[in-house]
Design a protein around this motif. Structure first.
Motif, short mmCIF file in Angstrom:
data_model
loop_
_atom_site.label_atom_id
_atom_site.label_comp_id
_atom_site.label_asym_id
_atom_site.label_seq_id
_atom_site.Cartn_x
_atom_site.Cartn_y
_atom_site.Cartn_z
N GLY A 36 9.49 4.47 -2.77
CA GLY A 36 8.47 3.68 -2.87
C GLY A 36 8.06 2.93 -4.09
O GLY A 36 7.16 2.07 -3.78
N ILE B 288 10.88 -1.99 -1.01
CA ILE B 288 10.11 -1.01 -0.18
C ILE B 288 8.90 -1.51 -0.10
O ILE B 288 8.13 -1.53 1.11
CB ILE B 288 10.00 0.59 -0.59
CG1 ILE B 288 11.40 1.03 -0.73
CG2 ILE B 288 9.14 1.32 -0.09
CD1 ILE B 288 12.13 1.26 0.60
N HIS C 54 9.06 7.10 0.46
CA HIS C 54 8.77 5.79 0.65
C HIS C 54 7.21 5.51 0.94
O HIS C 54 6.72 4.68 -0.04
CB HIS C 54 9.67 5.39 2.15
CG HIS C 54 11.04 5.61 1.96
ND1 HIS C 54 11.92 6.34 2.75
CD2 HIS C 54 11.95 5.00 0.72
CE1 HIS C 54 13.28 5.96 2.49
NE2 HIS C 54 13.12 5.54 1.22
N ARG C 55 6.71 5.56 2.22
CA ARG C 55 5.64 5.28 2.23
C ARG C 55 4.41 5.72 1.43
O ARG C 55 3.51 5.16 0.92
CB ARG C 55 5.31 5.43 3.73
CG ARG C 55 6.00 4.38 4.72
CD ARG C 55 5.90 4.97 6.30
NE ARG C 55 6.56 6.08 6.40
CZ ARG C 55 6.66 6.66 7.52
NH1 ARG C 55 6.41 6.37 8.77
NH2 ARG C 55 7.30 7.71 7.71
N PHE D 19 4.58 4.61 -2.18
CA PHE D 19 4.17 3.29 -2.26
C PHE D 19 2.64 3.21 -2.39
O PHE D 19 1.80 2.61 -3.06
CB PHE D 19 4.76 2.36 -1.08
CG PHE D 19 3.91 0.95 -1.32
CD1 PHE D 19 4.67 0.25 -2.23
CD2 PHE D 19 3.44 0.55 -0.37
CE1 PHE D 19 4.25 -1.09 -2.48
CE2 PHE D 19 2.88 -0.73 -0.59
CZ PHE D 19 3.19 -1.61 -1.47
#
Length: 319
Positions: free
Chosen positions: A226, A231, A278-279, A282
């Motif tokens: 992220g 991404i 990832h999410r 970020f």
């Protein structure tokens, strides 16, 4: 709370260089210990049950501290009460008058008072004996102490009646009155994590990012994290992202100052997704940037970013 504040000094620049000394006294049971703890949390150096007749000697030794390495702090709160050996309120007043003439000191006296019935209730609740009551009812000791302390109460710069104060309310009053202009900053931490590895053990806010599209299912994006631009571009294309981010940011900007005003020293914000790569990463990075732009200084931690099992977790998750 009743405040009788001294007039502001004529020379603010000179005043800012003076050592700030706060004498905290009052009737027993009115909250001196609670007040000193609140001051300590605000960054004051606190000394309780100090023989007040030695105050001048303490401050003189503080002047010589650079040579000895025992310098007093810029803000010092000194607690004392009627139990101090040789306590003489009139002598205390004379000492304070003399010290107030010193150009290197800004000296303030805080007197904590409380109504008799409430003091009796507190003594009965704690089952402590009043040192002036001996074999008499506690009300007699309270009355005797009030008479002894009256001259000091009249002289005090600030008088706070704590009759209707809980401990938290008194702490809040101390923060409002004595917090330094640049007081201890709130420690703000933002963490990303993977739910598959368990929830953070201590977090004030936990936001679940699994409603966003998952970059893991894109073979090109899967090895990334992220913190990498592709991404971020992928997550921003999700129609739900912009509104969710704005609402979370606005909520935090509203509540974090409230936590600070209540004296909370640490606030932990956690963003979670399935594997924590990832999410959540970020969102943590983006929220950290948004809070920094609003004047905060968050520390950002990524709990599972280097986890070898993250890909396996994502692969087995049903999204």
């Amino acid at each position: 709370m009743t405040l009788h504040a001294p007039p502001p000094p004529a020379d603010e620049a000179a005043n800012s260089q003076r050592q700030r000394i706060l004498l905290v006294t009052g009737v027993l049971g009115a909250g001196k210990t609670t007040a000193l703890r609140a001051l300590e949390d605000l960054g004051w150096e606190t000394i309780d049950n100090f023989p007040i007749r030695l105050l001048e000697r303490l401050l003189d030794r503080g002047e010589e501290a650079p040579k000895s390495g025992r310098e007093l702090s810029e803000n010092v709160a000194i607690g004392f009460d009627s139990r101090t050996r040789g306590f003489d309120p009139k002598a205390v007043v004379e000492l304070v008058k003399r010290l107030s003439q010193r150009e290197d000191l800004e000296l303030t006296t805080l007197f904590l008072d409380c109504d008799g019935p409430e003091l009796e209730r507190r003594y009965n609740e704690t089952r402590r004996r009043h040192h002036l009551a001996a074999d008499m009812p506690v009300s007699a000791g309270i009355a005797a102490e009030r008479e002894v302390m009256e001259s000091l109460r009249r002289w005090a710069d600030l008088v706070v009646n704590t009759t209707r104060f809980s401990a938290n309310a008194l702490q809040q009053a101390m923060r409002e009155q004595f917090a330094p202009e640049a007081g201890p900053a709130l420690t703000l931490t933002i963490t990303s994590f993977g739910f598959a590895k368990g929830m953070p053990p201590v977090a004030d806010f936990v936001f679940d990012m699994r409603f966003l599209d998952n970059p893991h299912w894109d073979k090109v994006l899967r090895p990334m994290t992220g913190k990498e631009a592709p991404i971020g571009e992928f997550i921003r294309r999700d129609p739900a992202f912009d509104e969710a981010f704005s609402r979370i940011r606005d909520l935090l900007l509203q509540l974090i100052p409230r936590f600070a005003s209540q004296g909370k020293a640490y606030v932990h914000i956690a963003f979670g997704c399935t594997g924590g790569r990832h999410r959540s990463v970020f969102m943590a990075e983006q929220m950290g940037a948004a809070l920094r732009a609003s004047g905060f200084s968050p520390t950002i931690l990524h709990r599972n970013l280097g986890s070898r099992a993250a890909d396996l977790v994502e692969r087995g998750a049903a999204q």
